[in-house]
Design an enzyme around this catalytic site. Sequence first.
Site, PDB file in Angstrom:
ATOM      1  N   HIS A  24       0.826  -1.203   0.000  1.00  0.00           N
ATOM      2  CA  HIS A  24       0.000   0.000   0.000  1.00  0.00           C
ATOM      3  C   HIS A  24       0.866   1.262   0.000  1.00  0.00           C
ATOM      4  O   HIS A  24       0.538   2.243  -0.668  1.00  0.00           O
ATOM      5  CB  HIS A  24      -0.929   0.000   1.221  1.00  0.00           C
ATOM      6  N   ASP A 129      -6.106   5.546   2.661  1.00  0.00           N
ATOM      7  CA  ASP A 129      -6.406   4.179   2.275  1.00  0.00           C
ATOM      8  C   ASP A 129      -7.818   3.844   2.737  1.00  0.00           C
ATOM      9  O   ASP A 129      -8.195   4.129   3.877  1.00  0.00           O
ATOM     10  CB  ASP A 129      -5.405   3.234   2.941  1.00  0.00           C
TER      11      ASP A 129
END
Length: 473
Positions: A24, A129
């Site tokens: 990520h 995120d």
Amino acid sequence: MGSSTGAEGLAPHAAVLPIPTLGHITPFLHLSRALASRGFVITFINTEGNHRDLKDIVSQEESFGSGGSIRFETVPGVQTSEADFTAPETRPMFFEALMAMQGPVESLLVRSMARDDDLVPPVSCFISDMLFPWSTEVPRRIGIPEVKFWVASASCVLLYSSYPQMLEKGDIPVQDFSMDKSIEYVRGLSPLPVWSLPRVFAFRDDPSFTRRYERLKNIPQNSWFLANTFEELEGGALEAVRDYIPRIIPIGPAFLSSPSMKNASLWKEDNECLAWLNEQEEGSVLYIAFGSIATLSLEQAKEIAAGLEELQRPFLWGIRPKSVPGMEPEFLEPFKERVRSFGRVITWAPQREVLQHASIGGFFTHCGWNSVLESMAAGVPMICHPCVAEQNLNCKLVVEDWKIGLRYSNVGSGKLVVRDEFQKVVKKLMEDDNGIAQYMRSNAKKLSEEARKAVCVGGSSYQNLENFILSLK
């Protein structure tokens, strides 16, 4: 508090927060660089441990000065290189760690909003995120626009969004992932074999799945939702996703927007492997890597090792620390010595450079989305060995939809891939007697060209990002 975006004389300032895992962090860094090059000030928020591990890229980005700039701030949290969060017993710990980040992140954002600094304007939006449970509430309380960044495929969003429909029809929870059955009613996706569904679809009340589905379901209709994909790759899925998330904006592959950025790495890269690759014949090397989280059982690693040793084909295998629980030096060191004339085992590779090397003929991969995009962009076909999360779905896309890879007969079953089948599939990919490998390479090359066009001036992802920035301002 209000947003300062668009205020006269002030650059837009985005606070950026990825889930603290390398898969990520990497696309978030590339998105940050793309925005910084367009005049944004970026505050990149990372955990203290990961920040220390990423010191090389931090040093590079803090000195980057084209247009905007990237600043780094830290909060307490997990250190990915020191933990394994793939096991069911450790996932609750990871979730608790994400929840614990809420207070420090909110305090950091409040301080940034109150900043009185001629060089660094107040934060004007929060790019987070989607997997953070609190990433919508925090910017609402502070009074700044929120933006989600989805680092996986649009097909994955669509699959999760179709959960109620699949539940109603009785196709989930899945009782047997090896059954010969396909789900054919999800608009935007070609028929889905049962083996291609994420493992969490076996548990109706799996906490991690429930949390992810609820967050997708509750995304406000007016929220920006950036996605690390591109129209030419997933146009059908993107069109269908817009029924659920109207403002999904494909801006990928993110790493192609900032090709000069170093690889984000929590482990020391073995750049000497590039010199070894220079000595190998074109298209002869099988590259093997399973990303930053996925693990292999010791039994599976030994089957792969035995298959490689018997094949005696050139290979480069990255085995990061703790990726094979129980692998003892007494096994690994003699294996490395026996294969040294044709193979190389390292800890961590500079993956983008490796995949772009002329000697690489195939990639044996766990099918993480970053790895899929990097292999595709390099025009390298894949052998798929999905391990966790949505990687079974990615395998299906690679093999059945895009036809740029191969899979094993028991993929998704959790069963051991024995050395004989491993060797069979490797030969099929690396030896072009029947033209299959050349066909896949041709398809991968076409997609590589499409991906690069998408992020260039006038391309779909480039223009999508430009339009997003104009809307934000």
